[in-house]
Design an enzyme around this catalytic site. Structure first.
Site, mmCIF file in Angstrom:
data_model
loop_
_atom_site.group_PDB
_atom_site.id
_atom_site.type_symbol
_atom_site.label_atom_id
_atom_site.label_comp_id
_atom_site.label_asym_id
_atom_site.label_seq_id
_atom_site.Cartn_x
_atom_site.Cartn_y
_atom_site.Cartn_z
ATOM 1 N N LEU A 66 0.804 -1.213 0.000
ATOM 2 C CA LEU A 66 0.000 0.000 0.000
ATOM 3 C C LEU A 66 0.844 1.274 0.000
ATOM 4 O O LEU A 66 0.303 2.374 -0.143
ATOM 5 C CB LEU A 66 -0.959 0.003 1.204
ATOM 6 C CG LEU A 66 -2.056 -1.060 1.155
ATOM 7 C CD1 LEU A 66 -2.915 -1.013 2.412
ATOM 8 C CD2 LEU A 66 -2.943 -0.860 -0.070
ATOM 9 N N ASP A 155 9.342 -8.919 3.213
ATOM 10 C CA ASP A 155 9.125 -8.957 1.761
ATOM 11 C C ASP A 155 9.679 -7.765 1.017
ATOM 12 O O ASP A 155 9.563 -6.630 1.447
ATOM 13 C CB ASP A 155 7.646 -9.077 1.407
ATOM 14 C CG ASP A 155 7.455 -9.189 -0.112
ATOM 15 O OD1 ASP A 155 6.864 -8.282 -0.711
ATOM 16 O OD2 ASP A 155 7.910 -10.189 -0.690
ATOM 17 N N ASP A 308 0.452 -9.536 -4.901
ATOM 18 C CA ASP A 308 1.732 -8.815 -4.837
ATOM 19 C C ASP A 308 1.623 -7.476 -5.568
ATOM 20 O O ASP A 308 2.512 -7.062 -6.321
ATOM 21 C CB ASP A 308 2.884 -9.644 -5.414
ATOM 22 C CG ASP A 308 4.255 -9.067 -5.048
ATOM 23 O OD1 ASP A 308 5.265 -9.578 -5.546
ATOM 24 O OD2 ASP A 308 4.297 -8.075 -4.283
#
Lengths: 431, 317, 195
Positions: A66, A155, A308
């Site tokens: 985001l 990530d 993703d």
């Protein structure tokens, strides 16, 4: 307001349901399902006619970026969740590689506060594994859990150090948090921008072998066997990784994994002419890998589809291929690409709904994923055959980096309902 | 023969045998001009050629500059470090700014693959790729083919060995496409660490299958042409290769290895040579080496390219 | 003004201007004229043909001028050829075949008496380009011009010194010199664009 979703095909695999009927929503929770229920609703109930559409538990995306805090020029919680709602998602799990990264409760709380104010859908933060995502020492995982994180991940980056990975798995187990690993041995990938293979050789682009991903999957599986912690492979991309996960599951290890819609539908050919929109990490791979991913999705080795979603602006993408940032947006194109797998007969509708809803909910132990009475009313209505063209103007995301621009797609969400409220609705349903 | 059916010259991958032959034949004509008392023709008078060299190179840039000037075009040289984050101005902004000054041709050399293709889609000038990363260097392949044709009379059926760091070589890629399309049988050889995957697929549908070897002897055996590639010093001592001694011992072209080729085989090198590393001085200076021929043909080939691209609209007016 | 030669298939033959015998007669007369007009020169003449038709005609003229059977034969003239493709002022206007031939001027042109030879003289632009080529090779003593056919409609102030035959033509017509050196029987024909 109470709702009645009338005349749709309700697919709720968690309860073995696939039937036509009306779904009742009262005070934000599912109130009932049956044929002909619409006839008996009160006048204050809004009836939405969805004949010909599917009605499914709200889609849950385990893997979204985001970009807030810190990179709001690419995306923020408001635009990202609006894009999610338009894509049919009622919940997204927000990855921690923000600026600053989500490695303290302060950032987690900020994200949750913003989501509560401007979020169109539910936001579940994913906290960091290591401080600063540096892969050197553990983040305050206990506090992150308490603040509201539903999983931990670095990530964008892998945890390279095996010792730290072992300790992270052990520690996360105490707090019952799944650990999500971006599997990439950085010494093997060494900055490669494409999948190592004939396409990269022809294009003269420095490439990374599939073994950069699978060697780390193999290592981590041994550490899972050692620690017994819940482990989830992010965006799996290679045939070898699928084989390793299949084997790990056979051994009874708590290993799960996800795959992106783009890895299921594109090969490295998409990068042959240096289209930076197709540049992602892990990279798009060869036809054999795509086949193995599809088969893994079908036989359940791959538990979930996750987007993703990685927004980038033209500053990051309108440059030389090797210099461009990795990643593509995906919230608004996930559904049509996933539906292609049903159209080709790879998945049944129930299997698809499971991969996008019930399974993600199960992996991160999130509410949702089913339409039972009393459950929060997170519902997605899908027109599986709606024809539309993916064009830049129609995206609700702030960014436009998608290799599917200009493509004709089939299938989209027509209604996205979160807690009984319309988070997104198509033109015809707007009042 | 019609005017060149391509707007840009980005590589040899998409050139047909006809396109390649047209360029080679034209190159022969332009060779003559270097023999005239006045080494200039007025053909591209009033045309502007910008050499945008964002990766260091003196010889290729000079070659293009001479080519443009011999055609009476105005040649402007712009060098610099690779663009983007270092200077702040992106490659595209640099190119668009230049384009606003209406050049006819932009010759681009860049450290990253795909840069020329990126430019070609976005500016109105014609683009010549003078080397983009490890991808292509079409004018080098053309001058190599021109040199081979001049010494051997033909390209079809010749056995051509390309030896060295194939992974990082744009010269290798461009030559593999061009030579195969023109009917030669190409073999590549190098240490395994410098051979990328998928090499045979490069020539699928183009012509004779590509031979791939991890020692150079089998590639050189019976060859009509041996093309040695430069090993870059930066790669030595990394995981790719231990040191120059090992390289020259096992992969360098010396007299003993040269004897494996046909007695009239020619030895080529795109330059600059690392004497004693990939090629022994006795071979580089020996009777079979045609390295300086390559350089003189370079100007003629580049004149042919500029003439065809700067020559206004392709096809009928 | 840009003149794009129409493709051959668009042209139909209207009449024959010269047949094989006519061409031979014209060339012999031109050869005599050249020798006559340059009789006071001690140096041999230097015939330079404009490729491709002019080059073959120059070759024939040189053969005629040095044939011992001919009564006025003198010293063998020098022979050269120029290719003007790179000097045209209309090279970029969509000509279908920009084939470039070699320019061969053996034994230098400095101080020589040059006779440019072309098959058809029309606008004069070809000869202008040919003179530019010569200028890049040196400074001749003088340049004369021979054309087998002068079809008029000049666009530049250029006039021939030796002419085989003069014909009036219109813009839609074209004159084609066919030569056996190019695999066709010797003829000069007038053609017109198909309407």
């Amino acid at each position: 307001m109470d709702l009645c979703i009338r005349g749709g095909r309700v697919i709720d695999p968690a309860r073995n349901l696939d039937a036509e009927g009306d779904l009742l929503i009262e005070k934000g929770v599912i109130a009932g399902f049956g044929a002909g229920l619409a006839a008996g609703v009160s006048k204050s109930t809004r009836v939405l006619d969805v004949r010909g559409s599917w009605v499914v538990p709200g889609l849950i995306d385990l893997h979204t970026h985001l970009r807030e805090p810190g990179q709001e020029y690419k995306e923020d919680i408001a635009t990202g969740t609006r894009a999610a709602a338009a894509g049919g998602f009622t919940a997204v799990c927000a990855m921690p590689n923000t600026l600053p990264p989500n490695d303290t409760r302060a950032v987690t709380e900020l994200i949750l506060r913003r989501a509560a104010t401007v979020g169109a859908v539910r936001v579940y933060p994913v906290g960091a594994i290591s401080k600063g995502l540096k892969g050197e020492s553990l983040a305050e995982i206990g506090e992150l859990r308490e603040a509201g994180c539903v999983a931990i991940s670095d990530d964008g980056r892998p945890v390279m150090n095996a010792e730290l990975m072992r300790r992270a798995l052990e520690y996360a187990r105490t707090f019952d948090l799944p650990l999500v690993q971006h599997c990439e041995d950085l010494t093997l990938s060494d900055g490669g921008s494409m999948n190592e293979g004939p396409v990269a050789t022809r294009a003269g682009i420095k490439a990374q072998p599939a073994a950069a991903e699978s060697s780390m999957v193999a290592r981590d599986i041994e550490l899972v066997a050692l620690t017994g912690a819940r482990y989830h492979v992010a965006h799996v991309s290679s045939a070898e990784s699928v084989r390793l996960v299949r084997e790990a599951k056979r051994r009874g290890l708590p290993v799960t994994c996800e795959v992106t819609p783009h890895h299921l539908s594109l090969t490295d050919q998409a990068c042959a002419h240096y289209d930076t929109a197709a540049k992602c990490n892990p990279p798009l791979r060869g036809a054999a890998d795509v086949d193995a991913l599809r088969e893994g999705l079908r036989d359940g080795t791959i538990d979930a589809i996750a987007t993703d979603h990685a927004p980038h602006s033209s500053v990051e993408k309108d440059v030389e291929f090797e210099q461009a940032a990795f990643g593509m947006i995906g919230l608004e194109t996930a559904l049509p690409l996933a539906l292609d797998l049903v159209r080709t007969g790879l998945l049944t509708p129930a299997m698809l709904v499971t991969r996008l809803s019930a399974a993600p909910a199960g992996i991160f132990r999130l509410p949702g994923g089913r339409l039972g009475e009393g459950q929060p009313a997170d519902v997605t209505v899908i027109d599986p055959e709606a024809a539309w063209t993916c064009d830049a103007k129609s995206f609700l995301s702030r960014s436009r980096n998608s290799p599917f621009l200009g493509r004709a797609l089939r299938g989209r969400a027509t209604l996205t309902i979160v807690g009984g409220k319309l988070a997104f609705s198509e033109e015809r349903y707007r009042e | 023969m019609s005017l060149f059916p391509h707007r840009h010259l980005l590589g040899t991958e998409t050139l047909t045998a006809e396109d390649l032959t047209m360029l080679l034949d034209l190159g022969e004509r332009f060779l003559e001009i270097a023999q005239r008392p006045i080494k200039k023709v007025p053909t591209l008078r009033g045309k502007t050629v910008i050499n945008l060299f964002l990766e260091p190179s003196t010889r290729t840039r000079t070659s293009f500059e001479i080519a443009a000037k011999r055609l009476s075009a105005d040649a402007i040289n712009i060098s610099g470090a690779a663009s983007s984050t270092v200077k702040g101005e992106t490659l595209l902004d640099t190119a668009r700014n230049l384009d606003a000054m209406a050049p006819d041709v932009v010759v681009l050399r860049h450290a990253q693959a795909g840069a020329a293709e990126m430019l070609a889609g976005r500016i109105s000038a014609r683009v010549v790729n003078a080397g983009d990363g490890a991808h292509e260097h079409p004018t080098q392949a053309l001058l190599d083919c021109s040199t081979i044709r001049a010494h051997k009379g033909r390209l079809a059926g010749l056995e051509v060995a390309i030896c060295g760091d194939i992974t990082h070589s744009r010269v290798a890629r461009s030559n593999i496409f061009a030579l195969t399309a023109l009917g030669a049988h190409v073999r590549v050889a190098g240490p395994r660490t410098l051979l990328p995957p998928g090499l045979p697929e490069m020539v699928e549908g183009l012509g004779a299958p590509l031979g791939v070897h991890d020692r150079i002897e089998p590639a050189i055996e019976g060859a009509d042409v041996i093309m040695m590639l430069r090993i870059q010093k930066e790669r030595i001592g990394t995981g790719l290769f231990p040191n120059t001694r090992e390289y020259s011992r096992y992969f360098g072209l010396n007299d003993r290895r040269l004897a494996l080729a046909k007695p009239d085989a020619i030895v080529m090198h795109p330059g600059p040579i690392n004497r004693g590393v990939e090629i022994e001085p006795s071979v580089a200076d020996g009777p079979q080496a045609v390295i300086l021929d390559q350089v003189s043909r370079g100007v003629a080939i580049r004149m042919a390219v500029l003439y065809l691209l700067a020559g206004g609209e392709t096809g009928e007016n | 003004m840009v003149r794009i030669p129409p493709p051959d298939s668009n042209l139909i033959e209207r009449r024959e201007i010269l047949d094989q015998a006519g061409i031979a007669r014209a060339l012999r007369r031109m050869a005599y004229e050249m020798i006559e007009r340059n009789a006071d020169s001690h140096r041999p003449l230097y015939l330079v043909g404009v490729r491709t038709g002019g080059a073959f005609l120059a070759q024939r003229l040189v053969a005629l001028m040095s044939d011992p059977k001919e009564s006025h034969a003198g010293p063998t003239p020098l022979l050269g050829a120029v290719d003007i493709t790179l000097y045209r002022d209309d090279v970029f206007h969509g000509l279908p075949k920009p084939e470039i031939g070699p320019t061969e001027l053996p034994s230098g042109i400095e101080g020589q008496t040059i006779i440019l030879v072309d098959d058809v003289l029309y606008t004069g632009r070809t000869i202008r380009a040919a003179m530019d080529v010569l200028a890049d090779y040196g400074r001749p003593r003088s340049v004369q011009l021979a054309a087998l056919v002068d079809r008029g409609r000049r666009e530049l102030p250029i006039q021939p010194d030796y002419v085989g035959i003069q014909v009036q033509t219109t813009e839609t017509e074209s004159v084609r010199v066919m030569l056996k050196e190019r695999g066709e029987p010797d003829r000069v024909v007038l053609r017109e664009r198909r309407s």
